[in-house]
Design a protein around this motif. Sequence first.
Motif, PDB file in Angstrom:
ATOM      1  N   ALA A 140       0.852  -1.184   0.000  1.00  0.00           N
ATOM      2  CA  ALA A 140       0.000   0.000   0.000  1.00  0.00           C
ATOM      3  C   ALA A 140       0.891   1.236   0.000  1.00  0.00           C
ATOM      4  O   ALA A 140       1.871   1.299   0.741  1.00  0.00           O
ATOM      5  N   HIS A 141       0.540   2.206  -0.843  1.00  0.00           N
ATOM      6  CA  HIS A 141       1.308   3.456  -0.896  1.00  0.00           C
ATOM      7  C   HIS A 141       0.462   4.518  -1.585  1.00  0.00           C
ATOM      8  O   HIS A 141      -0.556   4.226  -2.218  1.00  0.00           O
ATOM      9  N   ARG A 142       0.904   5.753  -1.473  1.00  0.00           N
ATOM     10  CA  ARG A 142       0.176   6.855  -2.103  1.00  0.00           C
ATOM     11  C   ARG A 142       0.632   7.029  -3.555  1.00  0.00           C
ATOM     12  O   ARG A 142       1.786   6.772  -3.885  1.00  0.00           O
ATOM     13  N   LEU A 143      -0.293   7.475  -4.369  1.00  0.00           N
ATOM     14  CA  LEU A 143      -0.004   7.766  -5.780  1.00  0.00           C
ATOM     15  C   LEU A 143      -0.041   9.270  -5.999  1.00  0.00           C
ATOM     16  O   LEU A 143      -0.874   9.961  -5.406  1.00  0.00           O
ATOM     17  N   PRO A 144       0.846   9.809  -6.833  1.00  0.00           N
ATOM     18  CA  PRO A 144       0.772  11.242  -7.143  1.00  0.00           C
ATOM     19  C   PRO A 144      -0.456  11.539  -7.983  1.00  0.00           C
ATOM     20  O   PRO A 144      -0.799  10.788  -8.893  1.00  0.00           O
ATOM     21  N   ARG A 145      -1.121  12.607  -7.678  1.00  0.00           N
ATOM     22  CA  ARG A 145      -2.311  13.007  -8.432  1.00  0.00           C
ATOM     23  C   ARG A 145      -1.906  13.783  -9.660  1.00  0.00           C
ATOM     24  O   ARG A 145      -0.894  14.480  -9.680  1.00  0.00           O
ATOM     25  N   ARG A 146      -2.732  13.673 -10.701  1.00  0.00           N
ATOM     26  CA  ARG A 146      -2.494  14.463 -11.910  1.00  0.00           C
ATOM     27  C   ARG A 146      -2.899  15.915 -11.716  1.00  0.00           C
ATOM     28  O   ARG A 146      -2.375  16.806 -12.376  1.00  0.00           O
ATOM     29  N   ASP A 147      -3.841  16.132 -10.803  1.00  0.00           N
ATOM     30  CA  ASP A 147      -4.316  17.493 -10.558  1.00  0.00           C
ATOM     31  C   ASP A 147      -3.260  18.252  -9.763  1.00  0.00           C
ATOM     32  O   ASP A 147      -2.955  17.911  -8.626  1.00  0.00           O
ATOM     33  N   THR A 148      -2.674  19.286 -10.366  1.00  0.00           N
ATOM     34  CA  THR A 148      -1.627  20.058  -9.700  1.00  0.00           C
ATOM     35  C   THR A 148      -2.133  21.393  -9.180  1.00  0.00           C
ATOM     36  O   THR A 148      -1.339  22.251  -8.794  1.00  0.00           O
ATOM     37  N   SER A 149      -3.443  21.589  -9.145  1.00  0.00           N
ATOM     38  CA  SER A 149      -3.992  22.856  -8.668  1.00  0.00           C
ATOM     39  C   SER A 149      -3.810  22.959  -7.153  1.00  0.00           C
ATOM     40  O   SER A 149      -3.567  21.980  -6.442  1.00  0.00           O
ATOM     41  N   ALA A 150      -3.945  24.192  -6.657  1.00  0.00           N
ATOM     42  CA  ALA A 150      -3.733  24.442  -5.233  1.00  0.00           C
ATOM     43  C   ALA A 150      -4.802  23.776  -4.379  1.00  0.00           C
ATOM     44  O   ALA A 150      -4.575  23.483  -3.197  1.00  0.00           O
ATOM     45  N   ASN A 151      -5.988  23.526  -4.949  1.00  0.00           N
ATOM     46  CA  ASN A 151      -7.104  22.965  -4.175  1.00  0.00           C
ATOM     47  C   ASN A 151      -7.193  21.449  -4.282  1.00  0.00           C
ATOM     48  O   ASN A 151      -8.226  20.878  -3.987  1.00  0.00           O
ATOM     49  N   LYS A 152      -6.134  20.834  -4.734  1.00  0.00           N
ATOM     50  CA  LYS A 152      -6.193  19.381  -4.886  1.00  0.00           C
ATOM     51  C   LYS A 152      -6.301  18.723  -3.514  1.00  0.00           C
ATOM     52  O   LYS A 152      -5.817  19.230  -2.505  1.00  0.00           O
ATOM     53  N   GLY A 153      -6.947  17.546  -3.491  1.00  0.00           N
ATOM     54  CA  GLY A 153      -7.073  16.808  -2.254  1.00  0.00           C
ATOM     55  C   GLY A 153      -5.823  15.982  -1.988  1.00  0.00           C
ATOM     56  O   GLY A 153      -4.836  16.038  -2.723  1.00  0.00           O
ATOM     57  N   PRO A 154      -5.865  15.209  -0.908  1.00  0.00           N
ATOM     58  CA  PRO A 154      -4.713  14.356  -0.604  1.00  0.00           C
ATOM     59  C   PRO A 154      -4.491  13.311  -1.697  1.00  0.00           C
ATOM     60  O   PRO A 154      -5.430  12.905  -2.386  1.00  0.00           O
ATOM     61  N   ASN A 155      -3.252  12.901  -1.854  1.00  0.00           N
ATOM     62  CA  ASN A 155      -2.939  11.886  -2.852  1.00  0.00           C
ATOM     63  C   ASN A 155      -3.652  10.584  -2.514  1.00  0.00           C
ATOM     64  O   ASN A 155      -3.738  10.192  -1.339  1.00  0.00           O
ATOM     65  N   PRO A 156      -4.174   9.891  -3.525  1.00  0.00           N
ATOM     66  CA  PRO A 156      -4.894   8.641  -3.258  1.00  0.00           C
ATOM     67  C   PRO A 156      -3.937   7.536  -2.786  1.00  0.00           C
ATOM     68  O   PRO A 156      -2.732   7.581  -3.030  1.00  0.00           O
ATOM     69  N   ILE A 157      -4.514   6.566  -2.116  1.00  0.00           N
ATOM     70  CA  ILE A 157      -3.763   5.408  -1.649  1.00  0.00           C
ATOM     71  C   ILE A 157      -4.184   4.200  -2.477  1.00  0.00           C
ATOM     72  O   ILE A 157      -5.381   3.939  -2.644  1.00  0.00           O
ATOM     73  N   ILE A 158      -3.201   3.488  -3.009  1.00  0.00           N
ATOM     74  CA  ILE A 158      -3.487   2.244  -3.721  1.00  0.00           C
ATOM     75  C   ILE A 158      -3.110   1.083  -2.810  1.00  0.00           C
ATOM     76  O   ILE A 158      -2.049   1.082  -2.182  1.00  0.00           O
ATOM     77  N   VAL A 159      -4.017   0.111  -2.729  1.00  0.00           N
ATOM     78  CA  VAL A 159      -3.829  -1.032  -1.833  1.00  0.00           C
ATOM     79  C   VAL A 159      -3.974  -2.315  -2.645  1.00  0.00           C
ATOM     80  O   VAL A 159      -4.947  -2.476  -3.385  1.00  0.00           O
ATOM     81  N   LYS A 160      -3.010  -3.214  -2.491  1.00  0.00           N
ATOM     82  CA  LYS A 160      -3.093  -4.542  -3.110  1.00  0.00           C
ATOM     83  C   LYS A 160      -3.343  -5.551  -1.995  1.00  0.00           C
ATOM     84  O   LYS A 160      -2.511  -5.735  -1.111  1.00  0.00           O
ATOM     85  N   PHE A 161      -4.507  -6.202  -2.056  1.00  0.00           N
ATOM     86  CA  PHE A 161      -4.910  -7.153  -1.017  1.00  0.00           C
ATOM     87  C   PHE A 161      -4.375  -8.549  -1.332  1.00  0.00           C
ATOM     88  O   PHE A 161      -4.225  -8.937  -2.498  1.00  0.00           O
ATOM     89  N   CYS A 162      -4.110  -9.292  -0.270  1.00  0.00           N
ATOM     90  CA  CYS A 162      -3.676 -10.685  -0.455  1.00  0.00           C
ATOM     91  C   CYS A 162      -4.821 -11.551  -0.954  1.00  0.00           C
ATOM     92  O   CYS A 162      -4.612 -12.442  -1.792  1.00  0.00           O
ATOM     93  N   TYR A 163      -6.016 -11.290  -0.446  1.00  0.00           N
ATOM     94  CA  TYR A 163      -7.155 -12.156  -0.745  1.00  0.00           C
ATOM     95  C   TYR A 163      -8.289 -11.335  -1.369  1.00  0.00           C
ATOM     96  O   TYR A 163      -8.617 -10.243  -0.901  1.00  0.00           O
ATOM     97  N   MET A 164      -8.880 -11.885  -2.409  1.00  0.00           N
ATOM     98  CA  MET A 164      -9.975 -11.205  -3.078  1.00  0.00           C
ATOM     99  C   MET A 164     -11.169 -11.015  -2.171  1.00  0.00           C
ATOM    100  O   MET A 164     -11.894 -10.025  -2.284  1.00  0.00           O
ATOM    101  N   GLN A 165     -11.394 -11.958  -1.239  1.00  0.00           N
ATOM    102  CA  GLN A 165     -12.555 -11.799  -0.346  1.00  0.00           C
ATOM    103  C   GLN A 165     -12.404 -10.570   0.550  1.00  0.00           C
ATOM    104  O   GLN A 165     -13.397  -9.894   0.859  1.00  0.00           O
ATOM    105  N   ASP A 166     -11.161 -10.261   0.959  1.00  0.00           N
ATOM    106  CA  ASP A 166     -10.946  -9.043   1.745  1.00  0.00           C
ATOM    107  C   ASP A 166     -11.195  -7.804   0.886  1.00  0.00           C
ATOM    108  O   ASP A 166     -11.845  -6.850   1.326  1.00  0.00           O
ATOM    109  N   ARG A 167     -10.664  -7.833  -0.333  1.00  0.00           N
ATOM    110  CA  ARG A 167     -10.875  -6.699  -1.238  1.00  0.00           C
ATOM    111  C   ARG A 167     -12.360  -6.496  -1.508  1.00  0.00           C
ATOM    112  O   ARG A 167     -12.866  -5.365  -1.454  1.00  0.00           O
ATOM    113  N   ASP A 168     -13.092  -7.581  -1.793  1.00  0.00           N
ATOM    114  CA  ASP A 168     -14.525  -7.483  -2.084  1.00  0.00           C
ATOM    115  C   ASP A 168     -15.303  -7.020  -0.856  1.00  0.00           C
ATOM    116  O   ASP A 168     -16.283  -6.272  -0.983  1.00  0.00           O
TER     117      ASP A 168
END
Length: 215
Positions: A140-168
């Motif tokens: 799990a880590h943050r991804l840089p956003r494409r939006d470079t404006s001053a009002n951009k929100g926090p960078n999104p977090i991408i998470v890779k789960f071990c098990y599909m049932q947890d992700r679902d």
Amino acid sequence: EKNASPPGSPATQPTNADLEAKIAEFSTMIGNKLDKITSEVSSINRKFVELEESVTFNSDKLAHIELTEIPKLQSSIQNEVTNLEKKITMMEIYNRKANLLFYGVAESREENIMEILKSTVFTMLGLSKEDAEKIAIINAHRLPRRDTSANKGPNPIIVKFCYMQDRDRILSLYEAGERNRTRADGNQAQAGAAGVAPLRRRITVRTDLPPALKA
């Protein structure tokens, strides 16, 4: 001296037969040369015709290749490219299938993404602390956003789960929460309750799609 013929005597003058022989010999020579020249001209004409036919054939062949074969080849190549793009997209979908993207999670300088997910994000979605701790995550880590404006929100977090049932399970909790928020916002709007703000979405959860499908 008695045997010598005086100048202009009939013995030294050519006869008609001699002249005719000379003329015939000259005519034959000229005829042979003309025949040779005619043969050479004919040969040159044949070579020219053959060359012209070859050029015409090659021109027709090139035109056929340009008008028929090249479009077929281009179409075949385009089909191959399209099929490869589809296969790559399907592979990307499969590789990203166990991923989820979380938007709107507040950032801090020295943050522990795993801790934020298990202690805050998952519990906000409705998991108990015990169940949140059991969620197995590969990365799990943050991804840089494409939006470079001053009002951009926090960078999104991408998470890779071990098990599909947890992700679902996480995705289902989010979607159920969204349906509840929509109904609550609608009820508040219909009631027109003064001073009661509609429920706001604090985080957003999305599946991880290839860039082509995101676009």
